[in-house]
Design an enzyme around this catalytic site. Structure first.
Site, PDB file in Angstrom:
ATOM      1  N   CYS A   1      28.957 -69.561  49.532  1.00 51.99           N
ATOM      2  CA  CYS A   1      28.480 -68.534  50.316  1.00 51.99           C
ATOM      3  C   CYS A   1      27.011 -68.620  50.839  1.00 51.99           C
ATOM      4  CB  CYS A   1      28.651 -66.983  49.744  1.00 51.99           C
ATOM      5  SG  CYS A   1      27.944 -66.066  50.735  1.00 51.99           S
TER       6      CYS A   1
ATOM      7  N   CYS B   1      33.620 -60.861  52.376  1.00 57.32           N
ATOM      8  CA  CYS B   1      31.871 -61.151  52.342  1.00 57.32           C
ATOM      9  C   CYS B   1      31.746 -61.127  54.180  1.00 57.32           C
ATOM     10  CB  CYS B   1      31.614 -62.136  51.710  1.00 57.32           C
ATOM     11  SG  CYS B   1      29.897 -62.814  52.352  1.00 57.32           S
TER      12      CYS B   1
ATOM     13  N   ASP C   1      -3.735 -67.590  62.690  1.00 52.73           N
ATOM     14  CA  ASP C   1      -4.503 -67.624  63.546  1.00 52.73           C
ATOM     15  C   ASP C   1      -4.009 -67.825  64.922  1.00 52.73           C
ATOM     16  OD1 ASP C   1      -7.513 -67.825  61.707  1.00 52.73           O
ATOM     17  OD2 ASP C   1      -6.283 -66.229  61.856  1.00 52.73           O
TER      18      ASP C   1
ATOM     19  N   ALA D   1      -4.874 -71.125  59.174  1.00 53.94           N
ATOM     20  CA  ALA D   1      -4.859 -71.794  60.739  1.00 53.94           C
ATOM     21  C   ALA D   1      -3.490 -71.471  61.501  1.00 53.94           C
ATOM     22  CB  ALA D   1      -4.979 -73.144  60.596  1.00 53.94           C
TER      23      ALA D   1
ATOM     24  N   GLU E   1      -5.593 -37.352  35.014  1.00 46.43           N
ATOM     25  CA  GLU E   1      -6.574 -37.489  36.553  1.00 46.43           C
ATOM     26  C   GLU E   1      -5.882 -37.849  37.605  1.00 46.43           C
ATOM     27  OE1 GLU E   1      -8.684 -41.439  36.120  1.00 46.43           O
ATOM     28  OE2 GLU E   1      -7.595 -41.483  34.269  1.00 46.43           O
TER      29      GLU E   1
ATOM     30  N   LYS F   1      -3.764 -39.686  40.482  1.00 48.89           N
ATOM     31  CA  LYS F   1      -3.365 -40.971  40.875  1.00 48.89           C
ATOM     32  C   LYS F   1      -3.881 -41.181  42.564  1.00 48.89           C
ATOM     33  CE  LYS F   1      -0.252 -44.775  40.297  1.00 48.89           C
ATOM     34  NZ  LYS F   1       0.111 -45.514  41.487  1.00 48.89           N
TER      35      LYS F   1
ATOM     36  N   GLU G   1     -10.363 -47.417  42.505  1.00 45.82           N
ATOM     37  CA  GLU G   1      -9.673 -47.377  43.550  1.00 45.82           C
ATOM     38  C   GLU G   1     -10.699 -47.249  44.724  1.00 45.82           C
ATOM     39  OE1 GLU G   1      -6.536 -47.941  41.898  1.00 45.82           O
ATOM     40  OE2 GLU G   1      -5.865 -47.323  43.970  1.00 45.82           O
TER      41      GLU G   1
HETATM   42  S1  IVH Z   1      -5.118 -46.664  35.222  1.00 49.67           S
HETATM   43  C1  IVH Z   1      -3.572 -50.459  32.935  1.00 49.67           C
HETATM   44  N1  IVH Z   1      -5.584 -44.383  36.928  1.00 49.67           N
HETATM   45  O1  IVH Z   1      -2.412 -47.257  40.328  1.00 49.67           O
HETATM   46  C2  IVH Z   1      -3.242 -49.673  34.173  1.00 49.67           C
HETATM   47  N2  IVH Z   1      -4.608 -46.331  38.062  1.00 49.67           N
HETATM   48  O2  IVH Z   1       0.390 -47.871  39.635  1.00 49.67           O
HETATM   49  C3  IVH Z   1      -4.399 -49.029  34.852  1.00 49.67           C
HETATM   50  N3  IVH Z   1      -4.289 -46.024  40.248  1.00 49.67           N
HETATM   51  O3  IVH Z   1      -3.078 -50.594  40.377  1.00 49.67           O
HETATM   52  C4  IVH Z   1      -4.437 -48.402  35.972  1.00 49.67           C
HETATM   53  N4  IVH Z   1      -5.325 -44.025  40.570  1.00 49.67           N
HETATM   54  O4  IVH Z   1      -4.935 -49.306  40.915  1.00 49.67           O
HETATM   55  C5  IVH Z   1      -5.124 -45.510  36.670  1.00 49.67           C
HETATM   56  N5  IVH Z   1      -6.342 -42.705  37.994  1.00 49.67           N
HETATM   57  C6  IVH Z   1      -5.910 -43.894  37.926  1.00 49.67           C
HETATM   58  C7  IVH Z   1      -5.300 -44.263  39.045  1.00 49.67           C
HETATM   59  C8  IVH Z   1      -4.681 -45.660  39.131  1.00 49.67           C
HETATM   60  C9  IVH Z   1      -4.574 -44.998  41.142  1.00 49.67           C
HETATM   61  C10 IVH Z   1      -3.629 -47.180  40.659  1.00 49.67           C
HETATM   62  C11 IVH Z   1      -3.898 -48.650  40.236  1.00 49.67           C
HETATM   63  C12 IVH Z   1      -3.025 -49.291  39.865  1.00 49.67           C
HETATM   64  C13 IVH Z   1      -1.899 -48.448  40.237  1.00 49.67           C
HETATM   65  C14 IVH Z   1      -0.688 -48.544  39.225  1.00 49.67           C
END
Ligand code: IVH
Length: 709
Positions: free
Chosen positions: A442, A418, A43, A40, A122, A124, A181
């Protein structure tokens, strides 16, 4: 609603103030900190901003909150606890870090040199992590990551993402949480921004998203799922949370099952025989980064064998079995406008570079850290210089190079006082940091400590965030932690304040009351003692169990000092600190090194710190530690490992003992309950036998562990 401002000047001033308050609320809500405004209140600010803008359209700010679409959802989403926490990943920046990760895994698991460690690799994805819970093979709930323990309910929104199956095929486990993701493809992001521009009545005021990640977050975290439905969101699965059964025994196997069940998997996902192959995948993915349809910021490696993942477990908030290999940071050039000095909770003076705004990897950067005085000297920076700023993922941007260096000019003079309280600022021997010596005199340190005190991993008081703490402190309502618990006596004063209705004050006071009993580790962490972070606070809490036992240990250590030297000079003080430290060390606190011991003693040696703690203890009660670990025959017992273990590393053995609620000590004494002997065990075994302590071998230990879990 209150009246609109009468003059342009008033309107402009209020719009600036509202923009700052809304931006801060957004940052707190989306970021790490606890939100300080409820729906609230938030907003109301947004509505007030809109009303003034409607009356004075020409005063709308370039960074007006109304131009930032979706930065904040319209109203807040419901919070729901995760069945299993959603963790983060440790980072590797160089190939050596990856090699060290694998070496650590090998050490932990005690793998022979000829045993291969298979990995998966894989991309990220730079998106928004989401946990999809299926029960009876139907999608029942979708949560964002939130703070890792509690996420936001986005079930209705996720139902609009075509990539996400609503049901799992026959044969899938009864309970299964798919994690991955939610992201927006680069092309879709560009299309969405173009559409927003075309649809805007006035193109100059069109709302735009800064980058695909923000667009994805803003689109998913909407109260109105119809907004999400109109946004091109996609999903990539990369893991799982709670599961009643797993479809395979390897990471790659489960991921293959996820694909069979209809979840999109990153096309670049690979299984690798070892580190060299994983690094090849990294290079290949990095090479294709620009051509990939979505933003990525590195490559994630995971151990393929799930039984090994299980054994490795977690440390802090990250698994020991996975690591994110980040791409090199992005950089940009800009001009240094000013160098400000900030004073932190422990009095550290940190120089902050104020910069000409510049886009670094899709984010506008205006501030960057200069770390410390040495760094300023190394860079030779001065106001007006051209500098290179670097931003790597979620790390604070930093100034890494000075392009104007070498030209003759006066150096920046680091303050000797400081900037907040004027006390002498000192640099300790062998330290890089200059600290204000004002301590709790401080105001900067006091207010920073209060902010730390209420922060999420400390007292976590809902409705008492950064802004309110600053305001309450400024207005003399609170000056030490205990004052927070006396605010109920100032109710009349509180309800007089702006943005503090009776209801809001009531909620705040309830939230404060709810914290009168607090977990001991949170209490210790909240004190803001140097080097006592969350993990150390937890170790201390586990080791001492109650605040009384903890204080007794401190008092004993301090007593050594009092006995030794009645009036002490600097050298004596150091000597006594060393003696005190030895005493603390003698208490065999797990994981508490000399640095922490010194910091604890230095803190409690100060009269005013003890007074603050005593005052606080007159208001709150730290609850004794309850072991949430598996109850086992070893709960609360002290175990000593000695000799060479064959199947386990010391780290793994320690982690196992920890999980069973046992303490691990380094030497055998009357207090030892169990000694686990490996090969070539020496004097400790003899001592244990002499004291009549139970001695077992490694196989018996393994049997205890597997019976308990
Ligand atoms: S594994 C136990 N695989 O990165 C941890 N995370 O820095 C499991 N993320 O919050 C994470 N791509 O959302 C994993 N291929 C991937 C990812 C991935 C992006 C994100 C994930 C996590 C963050 C961690």
């Amino acid at each position: 609603m209150t009246e609109l401002p009468k003059t342009e000047a008033d309107a402009a001033a209020e719009l600036t103030d509202l923009a700052a308050r809304i931006a801060r609320a957004d940052a707190l809500y989306h970021g790490e900190d606890a939100p300080e405004l409820d729906d609230a209140e938030y907003d109301a600010l947004v509505r007030r901003n809109r009303a003034i803008e409607a009356a004075f359209p020409h005063l709308m700010l370039a960074d007006s909150p109304s131009r930032r679409v979706g930065a904040a959802p319209s109203g807040h989403l419901a919070k729901v606890a995760h069945a299993r926490p959603m963790l983060s990943l440790n980072n590797a920046f160089a190939n050596d870090d990856v090699a060290e990760f694998i070496a650590g895994v090998r050490r932990f698991l005690r793998l022979a040199d000829d045993v291969a460690v298979a990995l998966t690799a894989e991309p990220k994805i730079d998106g928004l992590s989401c946990s999809l819970r299926y029960e009876g093979r139907r999608l029942v709930r979708a949560l964002t990551r939130g703070d890792g323990s509690v996420g936001e309910d986005v079930t209705a929104n996720v139902a609009t993402i075509a990539d996400i199956p609503q049901t799992l095929p026959e044969g899938a486990p009864d309970v299964f949480e798919v994690r991955g993701e939610v992201y927006m493809a680069k092309a879709d992001f560009a299309g969405l921004n173009a559409r927003l521009l075309a649809d805007a009545p006035d193109p100059a005021k069109a709302r735009q998203f800064a980058n695909p990640r923000n667009a994805a977050a803003g689109s998913l975290r909407q109260k109105d799922a119809a907004v999400t439905a109109a946004r091109p969101l996609k999903f990539l699965a990369h893991g799982w949370g709670e599961a009643s059964a797993l479809p395979a025994e390897t990471q790659a196997g489960v991921v293959a099952a996820l694909r069979d069940w209809g979840f999109p998997i990153a096309e670049a996902f690979r299984r690798c025989e070892g580190t060299a192959e994983a690094l090849d995948v990294y290079r290949a993915i990095e090479g294709r980064r620009a051509d990939l349809p979505f933003d990525i910021d590195g490559v994630v490696y995971k151990l393929n064998r799930l039984d090994w993942q299980e054994r490795l477990g977690f440390v802090g908030r990250a698994p020991r079995w996975a690591i994110a290999h980040k791409f090199p940071a992005e950089r940009a050039q800009t001009t240094l406008r000013a160098i400000d000095i900030q004073v932190g909770r422990t009095g550290a003076l940190t120089p902050v570079a104020r910069l000409e705004p510049v886009t670094v990897g899709g984010v506008v950067v205006t501030n960057a850290t200069l770390h410390n005085a040495d760094e300023i000297e190394r860079l030779g920076v001065r106001v007006g210089d051209r500098v290179v700023v670097q931003r790597a993922g979620d790390v604070i941007p930093q100034v890494v190079e000075n392009l104007t260096a070498g030209e003759p000019r006066d150096a920046f003079v680091f303050p000797a006082e400081c900037p907040v309280c004027g006390s002498l600022a000192e640099r300790g021997e062998g330290e890089v940091v200059v600290r204000c010596t004002g301590g709790l005199i401080c105001p900067a340190q006091r207010v920073e400590r209060l902010i730390h005190f209420v922060s999420r991993h400390a007292f976590d008081i809902a409705g008492l965030g950064l802004v309110r703490v600053e305001e309450f402190f400024r207005d003399g309502l609170i000056s030490s932690p205990a004052d927070i618990f006396r605010l109920h006596g100032k109710r009349a004063e509180l309800v007089q304040r702006e943005r503090m209705s009776d209801l809001v004050v009531g909620k705040l006071l309830d939230a404060i009351e709810a914290r009168r009993t607090i977990a001991l580790d949170r209490f210790l962490f909240a004190l803001g003692i140097r080097h006592v972070g969350e993990i150390t606070a937890r170790d201390l809490a586990r080791r001492y169990g109650t605040i009384e036992a903890f204080r007794e240990m401190i008092d004993r250590a301090l007593a050594v000092r009092a006995e030794t030297v009645p009036a002490i000079g600097e050298n004596d003080r150091k000597f006594v600190l060393r003696r005190g430290r030895a005493l603390v060390a003698a208490v065999e606190t797990q994981g508490i090194g000399p640095e922490v011991a010194d910091a604890l003693l230095a803190f409690f040696a100060e009269e005013h710190n003890r007074a603050v703690v005593d005052d606080l203890l007159s208001e709150v009660r730290p609850a004794p530690v309850e072991h949430t670990t598996v109850a086992s025959e070893l709960t609360g017992k002290t175990v000593v490992f000695t000799g060479r273990l064959e199947t386990l590393s010391r780290d793994e053995a320690k982690a196992q003992a920890d999980a069973l609620g046992a303490r691990v000590a380094g030497s055998v004494s009357k207090k030892t309950d169990l000694v686990v002997v490996g090969a070539d065990a020496g004097s400790k075994r003899a001592k244990a036998e002499e004291l009549g302590i139970r001695v077992i071998d490694e196989a018996a230990w393994n049997a205890i562990v597997s019976n308990a879990t």
